[in-house]
Motif scaffolding. Structure first.
Motif, PDB file in Angstrom:
ATOM      1  N   ALA A  79       8.866  -6.783   7.791  1.00 53.16           N
ATOM      2  CA  ALA A  79       8.312  -5.453   7.485  1.00 53.16           C
ATOM      3  C   ALA A  79       7.236  -5.554   6.402  1.00 53.16           C
ATOM      4  CB  ALA A  79       9.441  -4.520   7.040  1.00 53.16           C
ATOM      5  N   VAL A  80       7.472  -6.417   5.415  1.00 47.96           N
ATOM      6  CA  VAL A  80       6.464  -6.608   4.353  1.00 47.96           C
ATOM      7  C   VAL A  80       5.198  -7.225   4.944  1.00 47.96           C
ATOM      8  CG1 VAL A  80       5.958  -7.848   2.222  1.00 47.96           C
ATOM      9  CG2 VAL A  80       8.193  -6.792   2.552  1.00 47.96           C
ATOM     10  N   PHE A  81       5.364  -8.228   5.802  1.00 47.23           N
ATOM     11  CA  PHE A  81       4.202  -8.848   6.448  1.00 47.23           C
ATOM     12  C   PHE A  81       3.378  -7.797   7.196  1.00 47.23           C
ATOM     13  CE2 PHE A  81       6.430 -13.223   6.863  1.00 47.23           C
ATOM     14  CZ  PHE A  81       5.961 -13.589   5.614  1.00 47.23           C
ATOM     15  N   ALA A  82       4.054  -6.947   7.970  1.00 52.89           N
ATOM     16  CA  ALA A  82       3.350  -5.939   8.759  1.00 52.89           C
ATOM     17  C   ALA A  82       2.597  -4.971   7.857  1.00 52.89           C
ATOM     18  CB  ALA A  82       4.351  -5.175   9.644  1.00 52.89           C
ATOM     19  N   ALA A  83       3.210  -4.576   6.747  1.00 52.11           N
ATOM     20  CA  ALA A  83       2.552  -3.645   5.833  1.00 52.11           C
ATOM     21  C   ALA A  83       1.309  -4.278   5.204  1.00 52.11           C
ATOM     22  CB  ALA A  83       3.536  -3.209   4.747  1.00 52.11           C
ATOM     23  N   VAL A  84       1.430  -5.547   4.790  1.00 52.40           N
ATOM     24  CA  VAL A  84       0.281  -6.227   4.172  1.00 52.40           C
ATOM     25  C   VAL A  84      -0.840  -6.414   5.190  1.00 52.40           C
ATOM     26  CG1 VAL A  84      -0.488  -8.355   3.060  1.00 52.40           C
ATOM     27  CG2 VAL A  84       1.712  -7.364   2.449  1.00 52.40           C
ATOM     28  N   LEU A  85      -0.495  -6.760   6.424  1.00 49.79           N
ATOM     29  CA  LEU A  85      -1.519  -6.913   7.472  1.00 49.79           C
ATOM     30  C   LEU A  85      -2.248  -5.606   7.720  1.00 49.79           C
ATOM     31  CD1 LEU A  85       0.392  -9.146  10.047  1.00 49.79           C
ATOM     32  CD2 LEU A  85      -1.730  -9.758   8.871  1.00 49.79           C
ATOM     33  N   PHE A 138     -10.123 -10.942  13.363  1.00 49.68           N
ATOM     34  CA  PHE A 138      -9.863 -12.366  13.196  1.00 49.68           C
ATOM     35  C   PHE A 138      -8.886 -12.606  12.046  1.00 49.68           C
ATOM     36  CE2 PHE A 138     -10.753 -16.345  10.963  1.00 49.68           C
ATOM     37  CZ  PHE A 138     -10.491 -17.257  11.979  1.00 49.68           C
ATOM     38  N   GLY A 139      -9.149 -11.990  10.912  1.00 47.67           N
ATOM     39  CA  GLY A 139      -8.286 -12.184   9.745  1.00 47.67           C
ATOM     40  C   GLY A 139      -6.852 -11.748  10.013  1.00 47.67           C
ATOM     41  N   CYS A 140      -6.696 -10.618  10.712  1.00 48.19           N
ATOM     42  CA  CYS A 140      -5.342 -10.132  11.009  1.00 48.19           C
ATOM     43  C   CYS A 140      -4.639 -11.038  12.015  1.00 48.19           C
ATOM     44  CB  CYS A 140      -5.415  -8.705  11.548  1.00 48.19           C
ATOM     45  SG  CYS A 140      -5.690  -7.495  10.237  1.00 48.19           S
ATOM     46  N   ALA A 141      -5.390 -11.556  13.007  1.00 48.98           N
ATOM     47  CA  ALA A 141      -4.771 -12.452  13.983  1.00 48.98           C
ATOM     48  C   ALA A 141      -4.302 -13.743  13.312  1.00 48.98           C
ATOM     49  CB  ALA A 141      -5.763 -12.753  15.094  1.00 48.98           C
ATOM     50  N   ALA A 142      -5.151 -14.323  12.459  1.00 48.55           N
ATOM     51  CA  ALA A 142      -4.769 -15.557  11.769  1.00 48.55           C
ATOM     52  C   ALA A 142      -3.607 -15.309  10.813  1.00 48.55           C
ATOM     53  CB  ALA A 142      -5.968 -16.120  11.016  1.00 48.55           C
ATOM     54  N   GLY A 143      -3.672 -14.204  10.082  1.00 50.15           N
ATOM     55  CA  GLY A 143      -2.582 -13.877   9.153  1.00 50.15           C
ATOM     56  C   GLY A 143      -1.276 -13.632   9.890  1.00 50.15           C
ATOM     57  N   VAL A 184       0.385 -16.954  10.941  1.00 51.83           N
ATOM     58  CA  VAL A 184       1.100 -17.625   9.855  1.00 51.83           C
ATOM     59  C   VAL A 184       2.383 -16.873   9.511  1.00 51.83           C
ATOM     60  CG1 VAL A 184       0.979 -18.321   7.432  1.00 51.83           C
ATOM     61  CG2 VAL A 184      -0.999 -18.654   8.929  1.00 51.83           C
ATOM     62  N   CYS A 185       2.338 -15.541   9.555  1.00 52.86           N
ATOM     63  CA  CYS A 185       3.530 -14.751   9.241  1.00 52.86           C
ATOM     64  C   CYS A 185       4.633 -14.981  10.270  1.00 52.86           C
ATOM     65  CB  CYS A 185       3.174 -13.265   9.182  1.00 52.86           C
ATOM     66  SG  CYS A 185       2.140 -12.820   7.760  1.00 52.86           S
ATOM     67  N   VAL A 186       4.262 -15.064  11.537  1.00 51.45           N
ATOM     68  CA  VAL A 186       5.262 -15.332  12.576  1.00 51.45           C
ATOM     69  C   VAL A 186       5.874 -16.712  12.380  1.00 51.45           C
ATOM     70  CG1 VAL A 186       5.582 -15.723  15.049  1.00 51.45           C
ATOM     71  CG2 VAL A 186       4.261 -13.752  14.259  1.00 51.45           C
ATOM     72  N   PRO A 234     -15.001 -12.616   6.892  1.00 53.42           N
ATOM     73  CA  PRO A 234     -14.374 -12.401   5.580  1.00 53.42           C
ATOM     74  C   PRO A 234     -13.589 -13.637   5.141  1.00 53.42           C
ATOM     75  CG  PRO A 234     -14.088 -10.461   6.944  1.00 53.42           C
ATOM     76  CD  PRO A 234     -14.701 -11.513   7.830  1.00 53.42           C
ATOM     77  N   ALA A 235     -13.574 -13.860   3.839  1.00 51.77           N
ATOM     78  CA  ALA A 235     -12.965 -15.064   3.276  1.00 51.77           C
ATOM     79  C   ALA A 235     -11.490 -15.171   3.658  1.00 51.77           C
ATOM     80  CB  ALA A 235     -13.115 -15.069   1.757  1.00 51.77           C
ATOM     81  N   GLU A 236     -11.081 -16.376   3.911  1.00 45.52           N
ATOM     82  CA  GLU A 236      -9.683 -16.689   4.241  1.00 45.52           C
ATOM     83  C   GLU A 236      -9.157 -17.745   3.263  1.00 45.52           C
ATOM     84  OE1 GLU A 236      -7.773 -15.283   6.376  1.00 45.52           O
ATOM     85  OE2 GLU A 236      -9.195 -14.086   7.537  1.00 45.52           O
ATOM     86  N   PRO A 237      -7.855 -17.796   3.084  1.00 44.41           N
ATOM     87  CA  PRO A 237      -6.785 -16.972   3.639  1.00 44.41           C
ATOM     88  C   PRO A 237      -6.705 -15.596   2.985  1.00 44.41           C
ATOM     89  CG  PRO A 237      -5.959 -19.159   3.000  1.00 44.41           C
ATOM     90  CD  PRO A 237      -7.313 -18.970   2.366  1.00 44.41           C
ATOM     91  N   GLY A 238      -6.400 -14.577   3.794  1.00 40.42           N
ATOM     92  CA  GLY A 238      -6.211 -13.235   3.283  1.00 40.42           C
ATOM     93  C   GLY A 238      -4.821 -13.047   2.691  1.00 40.42           C
ATOM     94  N   PRO A 239      -4.536 -11.860   2.153  1.00 42.85           N
ATOM     95  CA  PRO A 239      -3.240 -11.622   1.485  1.00 42.85           C
ATOM     96  C   PRO A 239      -2.025 -11.895   2.371  1.00 42.85           C
ATOM     97  CG  PRO A 239      -4.782  -9.870   0.976  1.00 42.85           C
ATOM     98  CD  PRO A 239      -5.430 -10.705   2.037  1.00 42.85           C
TER      99      PRO A 239
END
Length: 387
Positions: A21-27, A45-50, A53-55, A88-93
């Motif tokens: 749930a925290v991962f989803a909120a941050v994404l 792109f940033g959300c897909a990559a993030g 990693v979260c999965v 946008p710069a990676e890695p994101g939050p």
């Protein structure tokens, strides 16, 4: 039962659901920020990559080492893609949070070499984040500072439990080692007891043979039985010999359970001792290794009462024996207290459990229903002592 069922317990599953749930909120938060500042579909792109990693972080229990390597690889690939595609710069939050979970979990549980490699990989990702970072008024790009903070948090979250667990294991092992040494030093007394019996029976056999030659076979049979008892008792104790040093011998001396209880009774709650009926100092009929173990269990239990149950009014020590097993139970009536439950399970009982395991016995300790604490030990008797 598959790997997930064996390794993911209910508490861990609940924690991972909360983490998801925290991962989803941050994404979602990061996607809205990118869409607001960059516009268009730059957030995808940033959300897909993030999310990838979260999965991986959520299924890390399947294989923590491979999960960490996979997460770090996705992060490096995202950094390179952002650098050359002007994204946008990676890695994101969200990716930083996922990497922190993966690195922290690896540092906490994996062997030292693997944990160090994963930690180094996490630092490499922090360094690589400079490739896709944009200039900052602070001199250090914001994405690098975010990744550095996540990496440091992962190291702290992984190292602290690891070091604490190592400290507990070392303390428990020291207790086990000391108990083994105590038992090994008691081996002399065990052997002396049985060998003395054999010598006395051999001397008696010589006298019997002179006066009544027909009784020689019976005398030799008794000597053979005594030798078998000596061999069995020696085997039960000698297996605990470990790293014998020059320390002073540790023996119990001539004290009996009644003497132990009498001393404790004068400086703590009232103690009621119940021994096997008709045997008075009942422990004297047992083999030396059984006698010393019963004594040590009672001693450790009474010590725990004096240390951790100051409000106890009475303690009952019960020693019973049937044909095959000696049972020792020590119970007190102290009021319930959750903190006490943790303190009463200390390293002293670890040593007692080591001793009982070596002799084929069992030890259970824990709170009683309602109030009080109970220590229950069972110890099998050698075959000849069961008669």
């Amino acid at each position: 039962m598959n790997v997930w069922d064996r390794r993911a317990r209910p508490a861990g599953i609940a924690a991972d659901l909360g983490l998801g749930a925290v991962f989803a909120a941050v994404l979602a938060f990061w996607a809205s920020r990118i869409a607001g500042s960059w516009g268009g579909g730059y957030w995808q792109f940033g959300c897909a990559a993030g999310a990838a990693v979260c999965v991986i972080a959520l299924v890390r229990r399947l294989d923590r080492s491979r999960a960490a390597v996979a997460g770090l690889a996705v992060a490096v690939a995202a950094i390179l893609a952002a650098r050359f595609a002007h994204l946008p710069a990676e890695p994101g939050p969200a990716m930083v949070l996922g990497l922190s979970v993966l690195v922290g979990s690896a540092v906490r549980t994996l062997p030292v070499s693997s944990a160090c490699a994963i930690a180094a990989g996490g630092f490499a990702v922090v360094a690589c984040s400079l490739l896709s970072a944009h200039a900052s008024s602070f001199g250090v790009p914001a994405v690098t500072m975010l990744n550095g903070a996540g990496w440091l948090a992962a190291l702290v979250a992984g190292l602290c439990p690891r070091l604490l667990a190592a400290r507990r294991r070392a303390a428990a092992e020291k207790v086990r080692r000391d108990e083994r040494l105590n038992l090994a030093r008691e081996l002399h007394d065990v052997v002396a007891h049985h060998v003395t019996s054999i010598v006395l029976q051999a001397q008696a056999a010589r006298l019997v043979t002179r006066r009544h030659p027909e009784k020689t076979d019976a005398s030799l049979a008794d000597i053979e039985a005594a030798g078998s008892d000596a061999l069995a008792a020696t085997r039960r104790v000698v297996g605990l010999l470990r790293d014998v040093d020059d320390a002073a011998p540790a023996t119990l001396g001539p004290e009996r359970l009644s003497d132990l209880v009498r001393r404790f009774d004068g400086r703590g709650p009232a103690v009621h001792l119940r021994l096997p009926e008709g045997e008075g100092q009942g422990e004297s009929v047992w083999p030396p290794e059984v006698t010393s173990t019963v004594y040590r269990v009672v001693q450790e239990s009474l010590t725990n009462v004096s240390r951790h149950a100051p409000h106890a009014r009475s303690v009952t020590v019960s020693v019973t024996q049937d044909r095959e097993v000696v049972t020792v139970e020590v119970v007190d009536d102290a009021p319930s207290a959750s903190a006490r439950h943790h303190r009463r399970g200390g390293y002293g009982l670890t040593g007692m459990r080591e001793r009982l395991d070596a002799l084929g016995g069992t030890l259970r300790a824990g709170p009683r229903p309602g109030a009080g604490w109970s220590v229950l030990a069972t110890l099998p008797l050698p075959a000849r002592k069961r008669r």
